[in-house]
Scaffold this motif. Structure first.
Motif, PDB file in Angstrom:
ATOM      1  N   THR A 125       0.847  -1.211   0.000  1.00  0.00           N
ATOM      2  CA  THR A 125       0.000   0.000   0.000  1.00  0.00           C
ATOM      3  C   THR A 125       0.873   1.249   0.000  1.00  0.00           C
ATOM      4  O   THR A 125       0.609   2.221  -0.723  1.00  0.00           O
ATOM      5  CB  THR A 125      -0.929  -0.003   1.245  1.00  0.00           C
ATOM      6  OG1 THR A 125      -1.719  -1.180   1.195  1.00  0.00           O
ATOM      7  CG2 THR A 125      -1.827   1.216   1.294  1.00  0.00           C
ATOM      8  N   CYS A 126       1.941   1.217   0.789  1.00  0.00           N
ATOM      9  CA  CYS A 126       2.878   2.355   0.854  1.00  0.00           C
ATOM     10  C   CYS A 126       3.505   2.588  -0.531  1.00  0.00           C
ATOM     11  O   CYS A 126       3.577   3.731  -1.015  1.00  0.00           O
ATOM     12  CB  CYS A 126       3.934   2.048   1.920  1.00  0.00           C
ATOM     13  SG  CYS A 126       5.352   3.141   1.891  1.00  0.00           S
ATOM     14  N   LEU A 127       3.933   1.506  -1.185  1.00  0.00           N
ATOM     15  CA  LEU A 127       4.556   1.656  -2.516  1.00  0.00           C
ATOM     16  C   LEU A 127       3.553   2.227  -3.517  1.00  0.00           C
ATOM     17  O   LEU A 127       3.900   3.099  -4.331  1.00  0.00           O
ATOM     18  CB  LEU A 127       5.062   0.303  -3.041  1.00  0.00           C
ATOM     19  CG  LEU A 127       6.137  -0.425  -2.224  1.00  0.00           C
ATOM     20  CD1 LEU A 127       6.655  -1.631  -3.011  1.00  0.00           C
ATOM     21  CD2 LEU A 127       7.296   0.488  -1.845  1.00  0.00           C
ATOM     22  N   ARG A 128       2.297   1.755  -3.451  1.00  0.00           N
ATOM     23  CA  ARG A 128       1.279   2.251  -4.402  1.00  0.00           C
ATOM     24  C   ARG A 128       1.054   3.754  -4.215  1.00  0.00           C
ATOM     25  O   ARG A 128       0.900   4.499  -5.186  1.00  0.00           O
ATOM     26  CB  ARG A 128      -0.033   1.473  -4.227  1.00  0.00           C
ATOM     27  CG  ARG A 128       0.063   0.054  -4.772  1.00  0.00           C
ATOM     28  CD  ARG A 128      -1.271  -0.696  -4.730  1.00  0.00           C
ATOM     29  NE  ARG A 128      -1.089  -2.071  -5.162  1.00  0.00           N
ATOM     30  CZ  ARG A 128      -1.084  -2.463  -6.446  1.00  0.00           C
ATOM     31  NH1 ARG A 128      -1.283  -1.586  -7.407  1.00  0.00           N
ATOM     32  NH2 ARG A 128      -0.882  -3.733  -6.765  1.00  0.00           N
ATOM     33  N   HIS A 129       1.067   4.197  -2.965  1.00  0.00           N
ATOM     34  CA  HIS A 129       0.898   5.619  -2.655  1.00  0.00           C
ATOM     35  C   HIS A 129       2.067   6.424  -3.252  1.00  0.00           C
ATOM     36  O   HIS A 129       1.876   7.483  -3.861  1.00  0.00           O
ATOM     37  CB  HIS A 129       0.830   5.745  -1.132  1.00  0.00           C
ATOM     38  CG  HIS A 129       0.738   7.144  -0.645  1.00  0.00           C
ATOM     39  ND1 HIS A 129      -0.416   7.887  -0.732  1.00  0.00           N
ATOM     40  CD2 HIS A 129       1.668   7.944  -0.056  1.00  0.00           C
ATOM     41  CE1 HIS A 129      -0.190   9.087  -0.236  1.00  0.00           C
ATOM     42  NE2 HIS A 129       1.065   9.147   0.186  1.00  0.00           N
ATOM     43  N   LEU A 130       3.278   5.904  -3.113  1.00  0.00           N
ATOM     44  CA  LEU A 130       4.470   6.622  -3.603  1.00  0.00           C
ATOM     45  C   LEU A 130       4.546   6.619  -5.129  1.00  0.00           C
ATOM     46  O   LEU A 130       5.068   7.562  -5.729  1.00  0.00           O
ATOM     47  CB  LEU A 130       5.741   6.015  -2.990  1.00  0.00           C
ATOM     48  CG  LEU A 130       5.873   6.222  -1.478  1.00  0.00           C
ATOM     49  CD1 LEU A 130       6.971   5.333  -0.899  1.00  0.00           C
ATOM     50  CD2 LEU A 130       6.171   7.689  -1.159  1.00  0.00           C
ATOM     51  N   VAL A 131       4.009   5.576  -5.754  1.00  0.00           N
ATOM     52  CA  VAL A 131       3.936   5.559  -7.227  1.00  0.00           C
ATOM     53  C   VAL A 131       2.934   6.635  -7.676  1.00  0.00           C
ATOM     54  O   VAL A 131       3.194   7.400  -8.609  1.00  0.00           O
ATOM     55  CB  VAL A 131       3.535   4.156  -7.751  1.00  0.00           C
ATOM     56  CG1 VAL A 131       3.121   4.217  -9.213  1.00  0.00           C
ATOM     57  CG2 VAL A 131       4.689   3.171  -7.563  1.00  0.00           C
ATOM     58  N   LYS A 132       1.792   6.684  -6.967  1.00  0.00           N
ATOM     59  CA  LYS A 132       0.751   7.674  -7.303  1.00  0.00           C
ATOM     60  C   LYS A 132       1.312   9.092  -7.208  1.00  0.00           C
ATOM     61  O   LYS A 132       0.991   9.966  -8.026  1.00  0.00           O
ATOM     62  CB  LYS A 132      -0.414   7.498  -6.327  1.00  0.00           C
ATOM     63  CG  LYS A 132      -1.745   7.861  -6.896  1.00  0.00           C
ATOM     64  CD  LYS A 132      -2.835   7.368  -5.988  1.00  0.00           C
ATOM     65  CE  LYS A 132      -4.111   8.142  -6.259  1.00  0.00           C
ATOM     66  NZ  LYS A 132      -5.102   7.887  -5.237  1.00  0.00           N
ATOM     67  N   ASN A 133       2.178   9.323  -6.212  1.00  0.00           N
ATOM     68  CA  ASN A 133       2.777  10.652  -6.023  1.00  0.00           C
ATOM     69  C   ASN A 133       4.055  10.849  -6.818  1.00  0.00           C
ATOM     70  O   ASN A 133       4.774  11.827  -6.605  1.00  0.00           O
ATOM     71  CB  ASN A 133       3.098  10.874  -4.539  1.00  0.00           C
ATOM     72  CG  ASN A 133       1.834  10.961  -3.718  1.00  0.00           C
ATOM     73  OD1 ASN A 133       0.753  11.145  -4.257  1.00  0.00           O
ATOM     74  ND2 ASN A 133       1.957  10.792  -2.419  1.00  0.00           N
ATOM     75  N   SER A 134       4.366   9.897  -7.691  1.00  0.00           N
ATOM     76  CA  SER A 134       5.552   9.954  -8.566  1.00  0.00           C
ATOM     77  C   SER A 134       6.887  10.016  -7.826  1.00  0.00           C
ATOM     78  O   SER A 134       7.892  10.445  -8.403  1.00  0.00           O
ATOM     79  CB  SER A 134       5.465  11.137  -9.544  1.00  0.00           C
ATOM     80  OG  SER A 134       4.310  11.014 -10.309  1.00  0.00           O
ATOM     81  N   ILE A 135       6.907   9.609  -6.565  1.00  0.00           N
ATOM     82  CA  ILE A 135       8.206   9.472  -5.879  1.00  0.00           C
ATOM     83  C   ILE A 135       8.907   8.250  -6.481  1.00  0.00           C
ATOM     84  O   ILE A 135      10.094   8.284  -6.804  1.00  0.00           O
ATOM     85  CB  ILE A 135       8.013   9.277  -4.352  1.00  0.00           C
ATOM     86  CG1 ILE A 135       7.260  10.448  -3.737  1.00  0.00           C
ATOM     87  CG2 ILE A 135       9.368   9.038  -3.661  1.00  0.00           C
ATOM     88  CD1 ILE A 135       8.011  11.741  -3.650  1.00  0.00           C
ATOM     89  N   ILE A 136       8.150   7.153  -6.593  1.00  0.00           N
ATOM     90  CA  ILE A 136       8.657   5.975  -7.301  1.00  0.00           C
ATOM     91  C   ILE A 136       8.100   6.050  -8.720  1.00  0.00           C
ATOM     92  O   ILE A 136       6.911   6.329  -8.911  1.00  0.00           O
ATOM     93  CB  ILE A 136       8.168   4.665  -6.645  1.00  0.00           C
ATOM     94  CG1 ILE A 136       8.517   4.614  -5.152  1.00  0.00           C
ATOM     95  CG2 ILE A 136       8.751   3.455  -7.371  1.00  0.00           C
ATOM     96  CD1 ILE A 136       7.905   3.419  -4.404  1.00  0.00           C
ATOM     97  N   ALA A 137       8.978   5.823  -9.715  1.00  0.00           N
ATOM     98  CA  ALA A 137       8.507   5.784 -11.106  1.00  0.00           C
ATOM     99  C   ALA A 137       7.680   4.513 -11.305  1.00  0.00           C
ATOM    100  O   ALA A 137       7.666   3.615 -10.458  1.00  0.00           O
ATOM    101  CB  ALA A 137       9.701   5.807 -12.044  1.00  0.00           C
ATOM    102  N   SER A 138       6.991   4.471 -12.452  1.00  0.00           N
ATOM    103  CA  SER A 138       6.180   3.287 -12.732  1.00  0.00           C
ATOM    104  C   SER A 138       6.429   2.876 -14.174  1.00  0.00           C
ATOM    105  O   SER A 138       6.659   3.719 -15.042  1.00  0.00           O
ATOM    106  CB  SER A 138       4.729   3.665 -12.448  1.00  0.00           C
ATOM    107  OG  SER A 138       3.844   3.054 -13.293  1.00  0.00           O
TER     108      SER A 138
END
Ligand SMILES: O=C1O[C@H](COP(=O)(O)O)[C@@H](O)[C@H](O)[C@H]1O
Length: 255
Positions: A125-138
């Motif tokens: 869930t934490c990773l999905r949130h960070l992808v949504k906020n573009s901290i982690i690329a997708s």
């Protein structure tokens, strides 16, 4: 010795030189991603890897890297309190993270109050949130998180993260983070990134040392037919893979 083939590079070095080369490799990628996207998402393993990152704590890197832009994750974690000797978080905190100015909010430890299943769900869930906020690329190709760098170790049995040979978790294709309650290597309860997440990364490094790992290294890099049976043989990032081997780990490869 250094070889490069189809986005796979192999470097065989004395242990001290390996630490020097690994620090330069991580620093170059930190510089690339912090200037290109304003953040550097790096995933740590546990085990021997952390000691090989020690040169990052020396000049020039300790003073020049943009530590404030680092976001640190764990490829796998043992489901134990964060203060426990078996915790991969504690290992990295003591050996690296407590000595550099990474904002505490950018260090994503697991929730150690949860069960293995709960901690894996929470981390995903934490990773999905960070992808949504573009901290982690997708990845546009498959929607999986695309970390800038995965730093992987390998066990003598060819396991990476907490993906062990012959275990059904190696086949997981949907989840980003999953859990294991019967790890053959103690402690038994762990959470781990799945292979699709590991293989979506932009860069991955395998840091493997010691004669005890020479057979597993040979089964992958010696091009025998056994490699597909080992999780390490399935590591194939979207970007580049680099092996950092010492002479012991490389001892069964042809010169
Ligand atoms: O249990 C684990 O083992 C592997 C390999 O560790 P090493 O000490 O043989 O390098 C490690 O990569 C993984 O993160 C860890 O949980």
């Amino acid at each position: 010795m250094a070889e490069t083939n189809n986005n796979v590079a192999v470097e065989v070095l004395e242990k001290e030189d390996l630490a020097v080369s690994l620090a330069k490799y991580v620093a170059d990628l930190s510089n690339k991603f912090t200037s290109e996207r304003g953040a550097f998402t790096v995933c740590l393993s546990g085990g021997s890897l952390i000691n090989y990152l020690r040169k990052l704590l020396e000049p020039p890197y300790v003073d020049t890297l943009e530590w404030s832009k680092w976001h640190v994750f764990w490829v796998d974690e043992r489901v134990v309190p964060k203060t426990h000797e078996d915790s991969n978080y504690k290992l990295a905190l003591d050996g690296l993270l407590s000595k550099v100015p990474i904002p505490p909010g950018n260090v994503y430890a697991i929730n150690d109050a949860l069960s293995a299943e709960g901690a894996a769900n929470d981390y995903e869930t934490c990773l999905r949130h960070l992808v949504k906020n573009s901290i982690i690329a997708s990845s546009p190709a498959n929607g999986f998180p695309k970390f800038d760098l995965m730093l992987l170790g390998m066990g003598p049995d060819g396991h990476i993260a907490s993906l062990f040979p012959g275990h059904p978790l190696v086949e997981e294709k949907q989840r980003w983070v999953t859990f294991i309650k019967d790890s053959p290597k103690p402690p038994p309860e762990r959470i781990t990134f799945t292979l699709p997440v590991i293989n979506t990364s932009a860069y991955a490094a395998l840091v493997v040392t010691g004669k005890g790992k020479a057979d597993a290294v040979h089964s992958v890099l010696g091009k025998s037919q056994n490699f597909a049976k080992l999780p390490v043989g399935l590591v194939s990032p979207e970007g580049e893979l680099k092996w950092f081997l010492d002479k012991g780990a490389a001892s069964k490869l042809a010169a």
